[in-house]
Design a protein around this motif. Structure first.
Motif, PDB file in Angstrom:
ATOM      1  N   ARG A 223      -4.608  -3.634 -10.022  1.00 41.99           N
ATOM      2  CA  ARG A 223      -5.444  -1.534 -10.165  1.00 41.99           C
ATOM      3  C   ARG A 223      -6.175  -1.500  -9.223  1.00 41.99           C
ATOM      4  NH1 ARG A 223      -7.592  -1.289 -16.546  1.00 41.99           N
ATOM      5  NH2 ARG A 223      -5.961  -1.040 -17.485  1.00 41.99           N
TER       6      ARG A 223
ATOM      7  N   ASN B 130      -9.838   2.003 -10.996  1.00 42.75           N
ATOM      8  CA  ASN B 130     -11.113   0.853 -11.672  1.00 42.75           C
ATOM      9  C   ASN B 130     -12.747   2.203 -11.830  1.00 42.75           C
ATOM     10  OD1 ASN B 130     -10.286  -1.326 -12.518  1.00 42.75           O
ATOM     11  ND2 ASN B 130     -10.317  -2.216 -10.212  1.00 42.75           N
TER      12      ASN B 130
ATOM     13  N   ARG C 280     -14.176   3.351 -15.104  1.00 44.82           N
ATOM     14  CA  ARG C 280     -15.102   2.386 -15.560  1.00 44.82           C
ATOM     15  C   ARG C 280     -15.783   4.356 -16.139  1.00 44.82           C
ATOM     16  NH1 ARG C 280     -15.371  -1.297 -12.210  1.00 44.82           N
ATOM     17  NH2 ARG C 280     -16.353  -0.073 -10.608  1.00 44.82           N
TER      18      ARG C 280
END
Ligand code: 2AM
Ligand code: CA
Length: 268
Positions: free
Chosen positions: A4, A9, A13
């Motif tokens: 990724r 990411n 998140r």
């Protein structure tokens, strides 16, 4: 999944962080059905709160990027070429009715192109994500559009216009469309979240999806999911999709043309 990128990411998140509060909000919906204020105000509050968390997390990680958001609209970034397109709760009517079919939708637009997208249902914990040239994934599994080739085996999703969305004429056009599609297909589904409808096409669950009257944040992430899963995405006329166009037609490569033809014929 494939490696990724740092931006993907960051998106994942942010969505996971925002989902903690959103799940709690959803858990309270049942009680709100009987409260004086009613669930409608509450869902607006949940929308705004989720969007704020997403915006905060994304800004922390990428302070220069701009935004296009359902609630707060456009926020220019110092980087003129990159922005996040966010729908904090796609499927708000489901949310408010206690139907666990809604999602956060986050896309990254760079130089006018969508380069990454995620659609995350915080209740089922299904995370759909895609990056340009990297394929589409459900959680850690690669996904592909279906391979069905015959309309009479196919299940299509759509969105039904409702009071306050679409003119009388548009409602009539929609009735003609479903009349035509139901006569030649294996079934039509209407689950109420365009972002998840697109994710389901990417995963091969639906063979296609069409809807009009949509906003860029409803579809920005879903479009890259479908494309990276091997599907075709256009407007209802079969032209290149502009996110602002409001109409969308998507299916696997076998069914995009026959579905489009059925719809266009019905609209005449
Ligand atoms: P929402 O839940 O974020 O409002 C359902 O047909 C789809 O249409 C959902 O993705 C829903 O997104 C979207 N939608 C609902 N009302 C809308 C409106 N007034 N304009 C554009 N899209 C809308
Ligand atoms: Ca939406």
């Amino acid at each position: 999944m494939a490696l990724r990128s740092p931006n993907l990411n960051v998106m994942i998140r942010a969505a996971r962080e925002a989902s903690i509060k959103l799940k709690r909000d959803y858990g309270e919906v049942d009680q709100l059905q009987v409260s004086k204020k009613g669930p409608a105000d509450y869902v607006t509050a949940a929308d705004i709160r989720t969007e704020k968390i997403l915006r905060g997390e994304l800004t922390k990680a990428r302070p220069d990027y701009g935004f296009l958001m359902e609630e707060a609209g456009v926020v220019e970034g110092t980087d003129p070429d990159r922005r996040w397109i966010i729908d904090p709760i796609d499927g708000t009517t489901n949310f408010v009715h206690g139907i666990a079919h809604f999602a956060m939708s986050i896309a990254l637009q760079e130089h006018g192109r969508i380069t990454a997208g995620i659609v995350f249902n915080p209740i089922s914990e299904e995370l759909f994500c895609a990056e340009l040239g990297q394929g589409a994934y459900l959680n850690d599994r690669r996904i592909r559009v279906s391979s069905r080739g015959a309309m009479d085996n196919a299940v299509f999703a759509t969105g039904i216009p409702f009071m306050g969305r679409g003119s009388e004429g548009e409602h009539q056009t929609f009735l003609k469309e479903i009349g035509a599609v139901m006569a030649v297909s294996s079934g039509i589904r209407r689950f109420g979240s365009a972002a998840l409808d697109l994710a389901f096409v990417a995963a091969g669950r639906y063979d296609g999806f069409w809807e009009t009257g949509l906003q860029p944040w409803d579809i920005a992430a879903g479009v890259i999911l479908v494309r990276e899963a091997g599907g075709l995405v256009t407007d209802i006329q079969g032209r290149d999709l502009r996110l602002e166009a409001g109409s969308i037609l998507t299916a696997n490569r076998n069914l995009h043309q026959p579905l489009g033809q059925t719809l266009r014929q019905a609209r005449k």
